[in-house]
Motif scaffolding. Structure first.
Motif, PDB file in Angstrom:
ATOM      1  N   LEU A 177      46.454  94.851   6.049  1.00  0.00           N
ATOM      2  CA  LEU A 177      47.558  95.625   5.488  1.00  0.00           C
ATOM      3  C   LEU A 177      48.691  94.625   5.245  1.00  0.00           C
ATOM      4  CD1 LEU A 177      48.641  98.548   4.912  1.00  0.00           C
ATOM      5  CD2 LEU A 177      49.537  98.521   7.236  1.00  0.00           C
ATOM      6  N   VAL A 178      48.887  94.280   3.972  1.00  0.00           N
ATOM      7  CA  VAL A 178      49.823  93.201   3.638  1.00  0.00           C
ATOM      8  C   VAL A 178      51.066  93.819   3.017  1.00  0.00           C
ATOM      9  CG1 VAL A 178      50.064  90.977   2.472  1.00  0.00           C
ATOM     10  CG2 VAL A 178      47.799  91.782   3.136  1.00  0.00           C
ATOM     11  N   VAL A 179      51.993  94.222   3.875  1.00  0.00           N
ATOM     12  CA  VAL A 179      53.140  94.955   3.350  1.00  0.00           C
ATOM     13  C   VAL A 179      54.472  94.292   3.688  1.00  0.00           C
ATOM     14  CG1 VAL A 179      51.975  97.164   3.175  1.00  0.00           C
ATOM     15  CG2 VAL A 179      53.017  96.506   5.356  1.00  0.00           C
ATOM     16  N   VAL A 223      38.921  75.747   4.654  1.00  0.00           N
ATOM     17  CA  VAL A 223      38.029  76.486   5.568  1.00  0.00           C
ATOM     18  C   VAL A 223      37.505  77.773   4.931  1.00  0.00           C
ATOM     19  CG1 VAL A 223      39.156  75.526   7.612  1.00  0.00           C
ATOM     20  CG2 VAL A 223      39.951  77.723   6.722  1.00  0.00           C
ATOM     21  N   ARG A 224      37.643  77.864   3.610  1.00  0.00           N
ATOM     22  CA  ARG A 224      37.275  79.112   2.925  1.00  0.00           C
ATOM     23  C   ARG A 224      36.160  78.894   1.907  1.00  0.00           C
ATOM     24  NH1 ARG A 224      43.665  80.549   1.736  1.00  0.00           N
ATOM     25  NH2 ARG A 224      44.227  81.091   3.867  1.00  0.00           N
ATOM     26  N   THR A 225      35.236  77.996   2.207  1.00  0.00           N
ATOM     27  CA  THR A 225      34.151  77.709   1.260  1.00  0.00           C
ATOM     28  C   THR A 225      33.034  78.750   1.424  1.00  0.00           C
ATOM     29  OG1 THR A 225      33.075  76.240   2.825  1.00  0.00           O
ATOM     30  CG2 THR A 225      34.663  75.231   1.307  1.00  0.00           C
ATOM     31  N   GLY A 263      44.700  86.215  -2.089  1.00  0.00           N
ATOM     32  CA  GLY A 263      44.721  87.679  -2.072  1.00  0.00           C
ATOM     33  C   GLY A 263      45.861  88.285  -1.263  1.00  0.00           C
ATOM     34  N   TYR A 264      46.647  87.451  -0.593  1.00  0.00           N
ATOM     35  CA  TYR A 264      47.811  87.968   0.140  1.00  0.00           C
ATOM     36  C   TYR A 264      49.013  88.182  -0.796  1.00  0.00           C
ATOM     37  CZ  TYR A 264      45.572  87.598   4.698  1.00  0.00           C
ATOM     38  OH  TYR A 264      44.735  87.788   5.774  1.00  0.00           O
ATOM     39  N   ASP A 265      48.745  88.160  -2.081  1.00  0.00           N
ATOM     40  CA  ASP A 265      49.771  88.449  -3.088  1.00  0.00           C
ATOM     41  C   ASP A 265      49.219  89.585  -3.940  1.00  0.00           C
ATOM     42  OD1 ASP A 265      47.761  86.562  -3.719  1.00  0.00           O
ATOM     43  OD2 ASP A 265      48.857  85.802  -5.439  1.00  0.00           O
ATOM     44  N   TYR A 290      56.405  83.464  -5.005  1.00  0.00           N
ATOM     45  CA  TYR A 290      55.767  84.541  -5.778  1.00  0.00           C
ATOM     46  C   TYR A 290      55.422  85.741  -4.882  1.00  0.00           C
ATOM     47  CZ  TYR A 290      51.676  82.012  -3.998  1.00  0.00           C
ATOM     48  OH  TYR A 290      50.773  81.384  -3.180  1.00  0.00           O
ATOM     49  N   GLN A 291      55.948  85.742  -3.641  1.00  0.00           N
ATOM     50  CA  GLN A 291      55.708  86.862  -2.717  1.00  0.00           C
ATOM     51  C   GLN A 291      57.033  87.469  -2.241  1.00  0.00           C
ATOM     52  OE1 GLN A 291      53.331  84.415  -0.111  1.00  0.00           O
ATOM     53  NE2 GLN A 291      51.472  85.586  -0.529  1.00  0.00           N
ATOM     54  N   PRO A 292      57.701  88.238  -3.134  1.00  0.00           N
ATOM     55  CA  PRO A 292      58.976  88.830  -2.735  1.00  0.00           C
ATOM     56  C   PRO A 292      58.802  89.803  -1.564  1.00  0.00           C
ATOM     57  CG  PRO A 292      58.175  89.798  -4.796  1.00  0.00           C
ATOM     58  CD  PRO A 292      57.289  88.631  -4.495  1.00  0.00           C
ATOM     59  N   GLU A 329      45.457  72.944   0.684  1.00  0.00           N
ATOM     60  CA  GLU A 329      45.996  73.706   1.827  1.00  0.00           C
ATOM     61  C   GLU A 329      44.903  74.316   2.707  1.00  0.00           C
ATOM     62  OE1 GLU A 329      49.748  75.968   1.355  1.00  0.00           O
ATOM     63  OE2 GLU A 329      49.581  75.422  -0.760  1.00  0.00           O
ATOM     64  N   ARG A 330      44.976  75.658   2.871  1.00  0.00           N
ATOM     65  CA  ARG A 330      44.058  76.299   3.822  1.00  0.00           C
ATOM     66  C   ARG A 330      42.704  76.635   3.219  1.00  0.00           C
ATOM     67  NH1 ARG A 330      48.039  80.881   4.648  1.00  0.00           N
ATOM     68  NH2 ARG A 330      48.734  80.050   2.656  1.00  0.00           N
ATOM     69  N   ASN A 331      42.540  76.369   1.920  1.00  0.00           N
ATOM     70  CA  ASN A 331      41.248  76.674   1.294  1.00  0.00           C
ATOM     71  C   ASN A 331      40.115  75.813   1.838  1.00  0.00           C
ATOM     72  OD1 ASN A 331      42.497  78.581  -0.153  1.00  0.00           O
ATOM     73  ND2 ASN A 331      42.389  77.550  -2.142  1.00  0.00           N
ATOM     74  N   ASN A 384      40.538  80.682  12.194  1.00  0.00           N
ATOM     75  CA  ASN A 384      40.645  81.812  11.276  1.00  0.00           C
ATOM     76  C   ASN A 384      40.800  81.259   9.864  1.00  0.00           C
ATOM     77  OD1 ASN A 384      43.291  80.946  11.093  1.00  0.00           O
ATOM     78  ND2 ASN A 384      44.113  82.573  12.375  1.00  0.00           N
ATOM     79  N   HIS A 385      41.278  82.079   8.949  1.00  0.00           N
ATOM     80  CA  HIS A 385      41.357  81.663   7.544  1.00  0.00           C
ATOM     81  C   HIS A 385      42.575  80.782   7.282  1.00  0.00           C
ATOM     82  CE1 HIS A 385      43.903  85.120   8.073  1.00  0.00           C
ATOM     83  NE2 HIS A 385      44.513  84.864   6.934  1.00  0.00           N
ATOM     84  N   ASP A 386      43.449  80.631   8.266  1.00  0.00           N
ATOM     85  CA  ASP A 386      44.637  79.790   8.115  1.00  0.00           C
ATOM     86  C   ASP A 386      44.444  78.470   8.872  1.00  0.00           C
ATOM     87  OD1 ASP A 386      46.034  81.663   6.558  1.00  0.00           O
ATOM     88  OD2 ASP A 386      46.747  82.719   8.343  1.00  0.00           O
ATOM     89  N   GLU A 387      45.515  77.684   8.932  1.00  0.00           N
ATOM     90  CA  GLU A 387      45.449  76.465   9.731  1.00  0.00           C
ATOM     91  C   GLU A 387      45.460  76.828  11.207  1.00  0.00           C
ATOM     92  OE1 GLU A 387      48.106  77.769   8.558  1.00  0.00           O
ATOM     93  OE2 GLU A 387      49.854  77.313   9.803  1.00  0.00           O
TER      94      GLU A 387
HETATM   95  C1  NOJ Z   1      49.453  85.502   7.068  1.00  0.00           C
HETATM   96  C2  NOJ Z   1      48.103  85.286   6.491  1.00  0.00           C
HETATM   97  O1  NOJ Z   1      47.192  85.075   7.536  1.00  0.00           O
HETATM   98  C3  NOJ Z   1      48.201  84.100   5.553  1.00  0.00           C
HETATM   99  O2  NOJ Z   1      46.939  83.727   5.075  1.00  0.00           O
HETATM  100  C4  NOJ Z   1      49.126  84.451   4.420  1.00  0.00           C
HETATM  101  O3  NOJ Z   1      49.337  83.321   3.603  1.00  0.00           O
HETATM  102  C5  NOJ Z   1      50.484  84.915   4.957  1.00  0.00           C
HETATM  103  N1  NOJ Z   1      50.358  85.865   6.016  1.00  0.00           N
HETATM  104  C6  NOJ Z   1      51.282  85.558   3.863  1.00  0.00           C
HETATM  105  O4  NOJ Z   1      50.724  86.811   3.541  1.00  0.00           O
END
Ligand code: NOJ
Ligand code: CA
Length: 562
Positions: free
Chosen positions: A99-101, A392-394, A62-64, A166-168, A388-390, A307-310
């Motif tokens: 806010l993913v900008v 921890v996202r079950t 969802g960060y895209d 895929y995230q310009p 990858e980071r999925n 958190n949701h990342d590594e």
């Molecule tokens: C940081 C977020 O925490 C991560 O999950 C994401 O992949 C990157 N930003 C890119 O939006």
């Protein structure tokens, strides 16, 4: 004590699509999240941070994003969102959103138009005509990206992408882009959110030209601009930065007068806290706390465990990182991007509840606001078969019913499989089972949350590290507010029981009352607070002054807390 709400908040981070499925299609949604609010209110959560829930191809969880002003149709619509917001407000729970900008999805209409060289949208992104240099060492996800420039055939130029191709990246130097960002903020504020977690903040404000990968400077004034807009729209809104920067950079994110971000996630103390737990010694934690700057009074740190990342260990030395890998993620499949661990808290601690509570107690007492990753409050496990980071996202494990009570859909339709194997199988680890057990992680954490809220000194008091005669094992600190209310937290990081004397800074506060456990008072003699802690145990104490005078053993004055 008058203070900003976010200082004494308990933040709970949720991914809508894996929390609760309200309509039985296998994907979590806003109906389910609304149903889950009773649970969160009961736990004592005061603020929910929602991971991105916008329309998106979902290639980066969802960060895209392809539309900033809407809800992903699988999660509901704006009506469901508003209904959820209403119910959260009724329960006194605030909501902050991602806010993913820094970037959009490459499927966002802006980028599509930019690729067609539409004059308005071309300058929303960052381009270069010449072949870029090798930028392999600039990528955010080593092993997944080969560089930070990608050729667009239709635009006949290379576009910059700090993250996946895929995230310009958006060209935030363009005032029209900053206006779009303010429009997005204004939209969601009108729908009732209490603030934003700003994704990838350092990259949002980084200089982005044809040599964007060099990052020669940041434009901090952009943060001032956004914050001004935010405070004008909603005076007490939270601006929470994801800024994984070195300690000497941190203050700039808050601004000298606290006029930029009012909270920053502390990615420096976080890995040092894990190293301290790995080494069973407070030294790395103490060292890191002394290294981060003192922040403006109205500002706050955000502390988290997972958190949701590594778990990003890149701010440790090579040896320290190797130590954490050894203790918490020894197998290659547990590691990610050459810098982190893609496991949840409970498996990293081999399911040891006491150790998990010790870690929670640390982030509940060091000065900052604690943030809980959904599922960590019940000690959920991870699924290393997920990419990858999925891992921890079950799906959230609600009960021993089918699909962990997450969804009534057939298992093969679930957003991600539930954990149905091993020690963290949902039939063993779930909310319902832990509710019934008074000694469960969930119930003990609920009590910790309640206690933390009862003592706002932890949130906004002046804090000091305390000396002890067992600095090899004991981490002790105190927080005192302006009215002289003081609390102490003492942690035994070692597995062995420890008897210790902790030195207080004053002899006026000579009466210490335990906030956990069965014992009432601890002994304080001439500033020395004596106590015994089991292996990995912690306790918090309230300090008061005891004045024994006049008549025989009669307390004439027992100062109350307030
Ligand atoms: C940081 C977020 O925490 C991560 O999950 C994401 O992949 C990157 N930003 C890119 O939006
Ligand atoms: Ca659903």
């Amino acid at each position: 004590m008058a203070t900003h709400w976010f200082k004494n908040a308990i933040i709970y981070c949720v991914d809508v699509d894996t929390f609760k499925d309200g309509n039985g299609d296998g994907i979590g949604d806003f109906i389910g999240l609304r149903q889950g609010l009773s649970y969160l209110a009961g736990l004592g959560v005061t603020c929910i941070w929602l991971l991105p829930f916008y329309p998106s191809p979902g290639r980066d969880n969802g960060y895209d994003i392809i539309d900033y002003l809407s809800v992903h149709p699988a999660l509901g619509d704006l009506g469901d969102f508003a209904k959820f917001m209403d119910e959260a407000a009724n329960r006194g729970i605030r909501v902050v959103i991602d806010l993913v900008v820094n970037h959009t999805s490459n499927e966002h209409p802006w980028f599509r138009a930019a690729q067609r060289r539409d004059p308005r949208y071309y300058s929303y992104y960052v381009w270069r005509k010449e072949k870029p240099p090798n930028t392999k060492d600039q990528v955010a996800f080593p092993g997944q990206q080969s560089g930070v420039w990608q050729y667009s055939r239709s635009a006949q130029a290379y576009y910059f992408h700090r993250f996946y191709d895929y995230q310009p990246d958006l060209n935030t130097a363009n005032p029209a882009v900053r206006d779009e960002i303010k429009k997005i903020m204004g939209f969601w504020l009108t729908l009732g959110v209490s603030g934003f977690r700003v994704d990838a903040a350092p990259f949002v404000i980084a200089h982005k030209g044809p040599e964007a990968e060099k990052q020669p400077h940041e434009s901090f004034e952009f943060i001032n601009e956004f914050r001004e807009f935010l405070s004008w729209k909603k005076g007490d809104a939270l601006f929470l930065a994801e800024a994984n920067v070195a300690p000497d950079q941190m203050l700039q994110y808050f601004g000298q007068r606290g006029d930029r971000m009012n909270m920053v996630l502390n990615f420096f103390v976080n890995p040092h806290l894990f190293l301290a737990i790995a080494n069973e010694s407070p030294e790395p934690l103490t060292r890191s706390l002394l290294q981060v700057p003192t922040i403006p009074e109205e500002s706050q740190w955000g502390y988290f465990l997972r958190n949701h990342d590594e778990l990003d260990l890149s701010r440790l030395t090579e040896l320290e990182r190797a130590r954490c890998f050894d203790v918490f993620g020894p197998e290659k499949k547990m590691q990610l991007y050459e810098r982190g661990i893609r496991r949840r808290l409970a498996p990293m601690f081999s399911g040891d509840v006491q150790r998990q509570l010790l870690a929670f107690s640390l982030i509940f007492t060091i000065p900052g606001t604690p943030i809980i990753w959904y599922g960590d409050e019940i000690g959920m496990g991870d699924d290393l078969n997920q990419p990858e980071r999925n891992s921890v996202r079950t799906p959230m494990q609600w009960s021993e019913e089918n699909n962990a009570g997450f969804s009534t859909a057939p298992a093969k339709k679930l957003r991600r499989p539930v954990i149905d194997f091993g020690r963290f199988d949902y039939r063993r680890v779930n909310v319902r089972a832990e509710r019934r057990d008074p000694t469960s992680l969930l119930n003990r954490l609920e009590r910790m949350i309640r206690t933390r809220k009862e003592y706002p000194e932890f949130a906004c008091g002046k804090y000091r590290l305390l000396e002890s005669d067992r600095t090899d094992a004991i981490f002790a600190h105190a927080c005192e507010d302006e009215e002289g209310n003081a609390v102490v937290a003492i942690h035994n990081l070692s597995r062995e029981p420890v008897k210790t004397k902790v030195r207080l800074w004053t002899d006026k506060l000579n009466h210490a009352v335990f906030l956990f456990g069965e014992k009432d008072d601890a002994t304080v003699v001439k500033k020395d607070l004596s106590l015994e802690l089991d292996g990995y145990a912690y306790n918090w104490l309230r300090l008061k002054s005891r004045e024994v005078a006049v008549g025989k053993n009669r307390r004439v004055k027992k100062t109350t807390r307030r």
